[in-house]
Design an enzyme around this catalytic site. Structure first.
Site, short mmCIF file in Angstrom:
data_model
loop_
_atom_site.label_atom_id
_atom_site.label_comp_id
_atom_site.label_asym_id
_atom_site.label_seq_id
_atom_site.Cartn_x
_atom_site.Cartn_y
_atom_site.Cartn_z
N HIS A 70 1.72 3.76 1.85
CA HIS A 70 2.58 4.45 3.16
C HIS A 70 3.90 4.04 3.04
O HIS A 70 4.36 3.00 2.49
CB HIS A 70 1.66 3.71 4.55
CG HIS A 70 0.55 4.28 4.86
ND1 HIS A 70 -0.19 3.72 5.80
CD2 HIS A 70 -0.26 5.18 4.33
CE1 HIS A 70 -1.48 4.15 5.87
NE2 HIS A 70 -1.31 5.25 5.03
N ASN A 118 -2.45 2.78 13.27
CA ASN A 118 -2.77 4.10 12.67
C ASN A 118 -4.03 4.06 11.59
O ASN A 118 -3.93 3.30 10.69
CB ASN A 118 -1.67 4.24 11.69
CG ASN A 118 -1.51 5.40 10.96
OD1 ASN A 118 -2.51 6.20 10.81
ND2 ASN A 118 -0.44 5.54 9.91
N ASP A 131 6.00 2.81 5.10
CA ASP A 131 6.66 1.77 5.65
C ASP A 131 6.68 0.65 4.53
O ASP A 131 7.22 -0.51 4.61
CB ASP A 131 6.18 1.38 7.10
CG ASP A 131 4.71 1.19 6.97
OD1 ASP A 131 3.99 1.48 6.03
OD2 ASP A 131 4.03 0.25 7.76
N HIS A 138 -6.84 -1.03 6.63
CA HIS A 138 -6.09 -0.22 7.10
C HIS A 138 -5.78 1.08 6.18
O HIS A 138 -5.66 2.30 6.66
CB HIS A 138 -4.62 -0.89 7.15
CG HIS A 138 -3.35 -0.14 7.40
ND1 HIS A 138 -3.11 0.49 8.71
CD2 HIS A 138 -2.24 0.39 6.59
CE1 HIS A 138 -1.95 0.98 8.64
NE2 HIS A 138 -1.54 1.19 7.38
N HIS A 169 0.75 -1.23 0.22
CA HIS A 169 -0.01 -0.05 -0.11
C HIS A 169 0.77 1.23 0.15
O HIS A 169 2.13 1.15 -0.16
CB HIS A 169 -0.97 0.03 1.20
CG HIS A 169 -0.55 0.21 2.38
ND1 HIS A 169 -0.04 -0.81 3.53
CD2 HIS A 169 -0.21 1.25 3.19
CE1 HIS A 169 0.37 -0.32 4.24
NE2 HIS A 169 -0.04 1.05 4.40
ZN LIG Z 1 2.29 -0.16 8.39
#
Ligand SMILES: [Zn+2]
Length: 253
Positions: free
Chosen positions: A108, A200, A110, A169, A106
């Site tokens: 993000h 988050n 990280d 998420h 995804h």
């Molecule tokens: Zn993450």
């Protein structure tokens, strides 16, 4: 024993205790501070963990790699940008193979942080088109190749499927399913049993999360290994645990 001698002995005992405690704490600390941790999952599958700060806490992020005869496949990039190159170096030294391909699950940081770095080193980088749109809008690193739909990859005798189960998420989170090995690479959609919240939620879909997890359960039956994006990955109940938290979250709305 004379009172003075007794005091000296007591002082020495305390002194030795403090010194021992110092070495125990500092050696444990040295282990925890390793910026890149590699663990064997099963067969040719390995987990890599790097760390970054989130709300002032040092948080681990898990990625995975698969060693094939045609090269190594990375699932997500390290979160810690200082570890992009060390991960490649470690893989080369350990497996005598180059990284061929990297798929981010995804948008993000990280997951996508190293996409541009790896692209510049000749690694084929992939995300879905949806992830790419979000990455562009949020100023994140982007992949060279885009997938429009769920895709089947065949590399060096292995095959795996990318699957978009719906919003959770993040709006674009995908999972990766290794049907033969029954490995579910869940990324940040799946929470570790160590996590007591869904983490988050800034881009999360609170109403869809539980249904999305049900889709994963249906599409990826009886996984033997489940990799969550953060924290402990050795407990197989992470999917069930995530569903429970997602249902609770929806009820709270
Ligand atoms: Zn993450």
């Amino acid at each position: 024993m004379e009172p003075a001698a007794e005091q000296i002995q007591l002082f020495m005992q305390r002194f030795v205790f403090i010194i021992c405690a110092f070495f125990i704490v500092s050696s444990a600390g040295a282990q925890d501070n390793r910026p890149l941790k590699l663990s064997h999952l099963t067969g040719d599958f390995y987990v890599f963990t790097t760390y970054n700060l989130y709300k002032g806490n040092r948080i681990p992020a898990n990625g995975m790699y698969l060693v094939t005869t045609d090269g190594v496949v990375l699932f997500d990039t390290p979160w810690d940008s200082t570890q992009f190159q060390p991960l490649l170096d470690t893989i080369r030294a350990r497996h005598h193979q180059e990284v061929l391909l990297c798929i981010a699950t995804h948008f993000h940081e990280d997951r996508t942080g190293g996409l541009e770095f790896y692209r510049q080193r000749g690694i084929k980088t992939y995300t879905t088109r949806y992830t790419d749109e979000l990455s562009k809008n949020h100023g994140m690193k982007r992949a060279e190749f885009l997938m429009d739909t769920d895709s089947l990859f065949r590399i060096g005798g292995y095959s795996f499927q990318t699957f978009y189960p719906g919003k959770g998420h993040a709006p674009d989170n995908i999972v990766i399913w290794f049907q033969q090995q029954k490995i579910l690479y869940g990324g940040c959609l799946i929470k570790s049993v160590e996590d007591h919240t869904l983490g988050n939620l800034s881009d999360a879909s609170v109403t869809d999360y539980a249904q999305t997890i049900r889709q994963v359960k249906q599409h990826c039956p009886h996984p033997r290994y489940i990799l969550p994006g953060h924290n402990d990955w050795t407990n197989i109940h992470s999917l069930k645990h995530t569903l429970k938290m997602a249902r609770r979250l929806a009820r709270q709305q």
